[in-house]
Scaffold this active site. Sequence first.
Site, PDB file in Angstrom:
ATOM      1  N   LYS A  35      49.241  21.884  16.456  1.00 55.01           N
ATOM      2  CA  LYS A  35      48.122  22.788  17.083  1.00 55.01           C
ATOM      3  C   LYS A  35      46.838  22.852  16.007  1.00 55.01           C
ATOM      4  O   LYS A  35      45.720  22.782  16.493  1.00 55.01           O
ATOM      5  CB  LYS A  35      48.813  24.477  16.785  1.00 55.01           C
ATOM      6  CG  LYS A  35      48.617  25.134  18.183  1.00 55.01           C
ATOM      7  CD  LYS A  35      49.311  26.485  17.872  1.00 55.01           C
ATOM      8  CE  LYS A  35      48.620  27.371  19.036  1.00 55.01           C
ATOM      9  NZ  LYS A  35      49.444  28.827  18.871  1.00 55.01           N
ATOM     10  N   GLU A 149      42.759  38.063  28.481  1.00 54.89           N
ATOM     11  CA  GLU A 149      42.693  36.744  28.636  1.00 54.89           C
ATOM     12  C   GLU A 149      41.697  36.611  29.779  1.00 54.89           C
ATOM     13  O   GLU A 149      41.606  37.280  30.628  1.00 54.89           O
ATOM     14  CB  GLU A 149      44.137  36.250  29.010  1.00 54.89           C
ATOM     15  CG  GLU A 149      45.131  36.254  27.871  1.00 54.89           C
ATOM     16  CD  GLU A 149      46.376  35.694  28.262  1.00 54.89           C
ATOM     17  OE1 GLU A 149      46.543  34.773  29.091  1.00 54.89           O
ATOM     18  OE2 GLU A 149      47.509  36.046  27.532  1.00 54.89           O
ATOM     19  N   LEU A 244      42.544  49.677  39.312  1.00 55.93           N
ATOM     20  CA  LEU A 244      43.275  50.335  40.627  1.00 55.93           C
ATOM     21  C   LEU A 244      43.430  49.354  41.860  1.00 55.93           C
ATOM     22  O   LEU A 244      43.582  49.750  42.754  1.00 55.93           O
ATOM     23  CB  LEU A 244      42.318  51.511  40.907  1.00 55.93           C
ATOM     24  CG  LEU A 244      42.442  52.864  39.844  1.00 55.93           C
ATOM     25  CD1 LEU A 244      41.492  53.804  40.453  1.00 55.93           C
ATOM     26  CD2 LEU A 244      43.914  53.108  39.758  1.00 55.93           C
ATOM     27  N   ALA A 246      45.441  47.353  44.141  1.00 57.34           N
ATOM     28  CA  ALA A 246      46.843  46.975  44.450  1.00 57.34           C
ATOM     29  C   ALA A 246      47.078  45.561  44.803  1.00 57.34           C
ATOM     30  O   ALA A 246      46.019  44.649  44.912  1.00 57.34           O
ATOM     31  CB  ALA A 246      47.179  47.960  45.506  1.00 57.34           C
ATOM     32  N   GLY A 247      48.141  44.934  44.891  1.00 58.63           N
ATOM     33  CA  GLY A 247      48.267  43.564  44.699  1.00 58.63           C
ATOM     34  C   GLY A 247      49.792  43.040  44.641  1.00 58.63           C
ATOM     35  O   GLY A 247      50.630  43.937  44.933  1.00 58.63           O
ATOM     36  N   CYS A 254      51.384  40.451  28.108  1.00 60.01           N
ATOM     37  CA  CYS A 254      51.192  41.634  27.514  1.00 60.01           C
ATOM     38  C   CYS A 254      51.867  42.850  28.074  1.00 60.01           C
ATOM     39  O   CYS A 254      52.652  43.662  27.725  1.00 60.01           O
ATOM     40  CB  CYS A 254      49.675  41.929  27.022  1.00 60.01           C
ATOM     41  SG  CYS A 254      49.139  40.913  25.823  1.00 60.01           S
ATOM     42  N   LYS A 257      55.716  43.153  28.496  1.00 60.69           N
ATOM     43  CA  LYS A 257      56.323  43.310  27.071  1.00 60.69           C
ATOM     44  C   LYS A 257      55.825  44.595  26.620  1.00 60.69           C
ATOM     45  O   LYS A 257      56.842  45.328  25.864  1.00 60.69           O
ATOM     46  CB  LYS A 257      55.991  41.868  26.673  1.00 60.69           C
ATOM     47  CG  LYS A 257      56.390  42.144  24.936  1.00 60.69           C
ATOM     48  CD  LYS A 257      55.957  40.779  24.538  1.00 60.69           C
ATOM     49  CE  LYS A 257      54.275  40.772  23.957  1.00 60.69           C
ATOM     50  NZ  LYS A 257      54.077  41.485  22.944  1.00 60.69           N
ATOM     51  N   LYS A 313      46.544  35.794  36.430  1.00 53.35           N
ATOM     52  CA  LYS A 313      45.476  36.562  36.845  1.00 53.35           C
ATOM     53  C   LYS A 313      44.307  35.172  36.745  1.00 53.35           C
ATOM     54  O   LYS A 313      44.586  34.276  36.111  1.00 53.35           O
ATOM     55  CB  LYS A 313      45.002  37.592  35.979  1.00 53.35           C
ATOM     56  CG  LYS A 313      44.512  37.354  34.244  1.00 53.35           C
ATOM     57  CD  LYS A 313      44.151  38.408  33.594  1.00 53.35           C
ATOM     58  CE  LYS A 313      43.165  37.919  32.581  1.00 53.35           C
ATOM     59  NZ  LYS A 313      42.588  39.088  31.777  1.00 53.35           N
ATOM     60  N   ARG A 320      52.375  32.829  31.964  1.00 54.67           N
ATOM     61  CA  ARG A 320      53.724  33.876  31.503  1.00 54.67           C
ATOM     62  C   ARG A 320      53.778  35.037  32.337  1.00 54.67           C
ATOM     63  O   ARG A 320      52.802  35.894  32.618  1.00 54.67           O
ATOM     64  CB  ARG A 320      53.378  34.214  30.020  1.00 54.67           C
ATOM     65  CG  ARG A 320      53.760  33.122  28.844  1.00 54.67           C
ATOM     66  CD  ARG A 320      53.408  33.411  27.433  1.00 54.67           C
ATOM     67  NE  ARG A 320      51.911  33.452  27.502  1.00 54.67           N
ATOM     68  CZ  ARG A 320      51.248  33.844  26.219  1.00 54.67           C
ATOM     69  NH1 ARG A 320      52.088  34.061  25.335  1.00 54.67           N
ATOM     70  NH2 ARG A 320      49.939  33.892  26.250  1.00 54.67           N
TER      71      ARG A 320
END
Length: 422
Positions: A35, A149, A244, A246-247, A254, A257, A313, A320
């Site tokens: 890295k 993110e 708010l 919906a989906g 995050c 977890k 997203k 993840r």
Amino acid sequence: MKVAIIGTGYVGLTTGVCLAEMGHDIICIDKIKSKIEAFEKGECPIYDPGLPELVVSNYREKRLLFTTNLKEGIKNAELIFICVGTPAKANGETDLTYIKQAVKEIKEYLDHYAVVVQKSTVPVQTAQWIKQQLIEKADVAVNPEFLREGTSVQDFFNPDRIVIGTDSARANGLLTELYKPLNTPIIHTDLNSAEIIKNASNSFLAMKISYANLVAKLCDKAKADVHTVMAGVGMDKRIGKEFLDAGIGYGGSCFPKDLESFEATFKQHNVDASLLDGVRKINTEQVEYVLSLVEKTLDVKDKVITVLGLAFKPNTDDVRMSQSIVLIKKLQAKGAKVKAYDPKAIENAKKELENVEFFEDKYLALKGADLVVVATNWPEFKTMDLYKIKEQTNKVIDGRNIFDPERMKGLGFDYKCVGRNK
Ligand code: UDX
């Protein structure tokens, strides 16, 4: 200021790069050699708009250095940020191994006054433990990060608030000075409260999404439109219009977890948190709800299903806890043949999925599809040529409510979405 950052994940890297951009001298420390070598070659292993460019320019200007050697890295640091990963254990509690390792090494090598800043998301009283470990060596502060993110650089430079939790006036002074150029309201508090601010914020946002998803199911049954309902709800300033939508449910590294970790904290302190249990349950069911919409439309066995979107997203390559991945696995278990497209996340998705045909072009991914599912709300899906979709199939399940139901039905689509199926 001279700042050392331990851990170069999303939070650590963004913090380091953005502080360097503000003019501070930053050294980023990570144990993973490959890295560090990549950063030094000007490569950025994380896709996030603006971040790779800032890595390159600040490294070139020598405001941003990288090392695998913690002892060297913290040598002259006035501030040492702990940004290491805090994964979940099997029981939902937070695994603090990396935090403990970092603290152990700081304790061993720190030979001057410094402020150790806990930035990773942790359960309450973690910083208190760090303080005990570093007593007479360093002052300790908690400074949680709220960046998302996909918008990490923008979020870093435009936060709603900065939280500084510490009982040391010196630490408070240094951190206040560090963030001064951002011109943002700062909330000064104790260590424990700062940690809970972060836990409670993430869980509250997850709760907003689950609430919208719960209401969406009622809207479908009662012939209402969740989009309009939540617009009406969110216009109340006390509620706020964000988070708010919906989906298919929330994912990412995050919310899932952090919510479980917060639940574990309540349990440890003997406080009933069934509210949060409900938030999690609704989210788990949401992907099942989208699957049920698919199954209402066709029997998936041996059918070709094209899934648009793999990332959890838009504007990230991160898969993840992506609901899209969960859905694909469920579709496959029922015998579907899955084709998939994502503008950025294919490489990461390949590590999670088997027997999926991936495409670099969304229209090619549609070829031969019996049904299309939208699983991530990438902006480019909103502006897709609907006629090209129709040439392949008229069956569209919109797991992110990106299309207008009336228009889709007007164009002859067998269209179903979440909470807008009037
Ligand atoms: C989140 C928090 O927003 C951030 O403050 C914290 O620092 C880290 O966790 P992130 O995980 O990057 O950030 O993504 P976020 O934009 O919050 O979205 C999380 C998930 O919720 C995504 O899967 C997203 O699609 C979903 N979501 C978000 C919804 O389903 N509906 C919404 O209305 C908003």
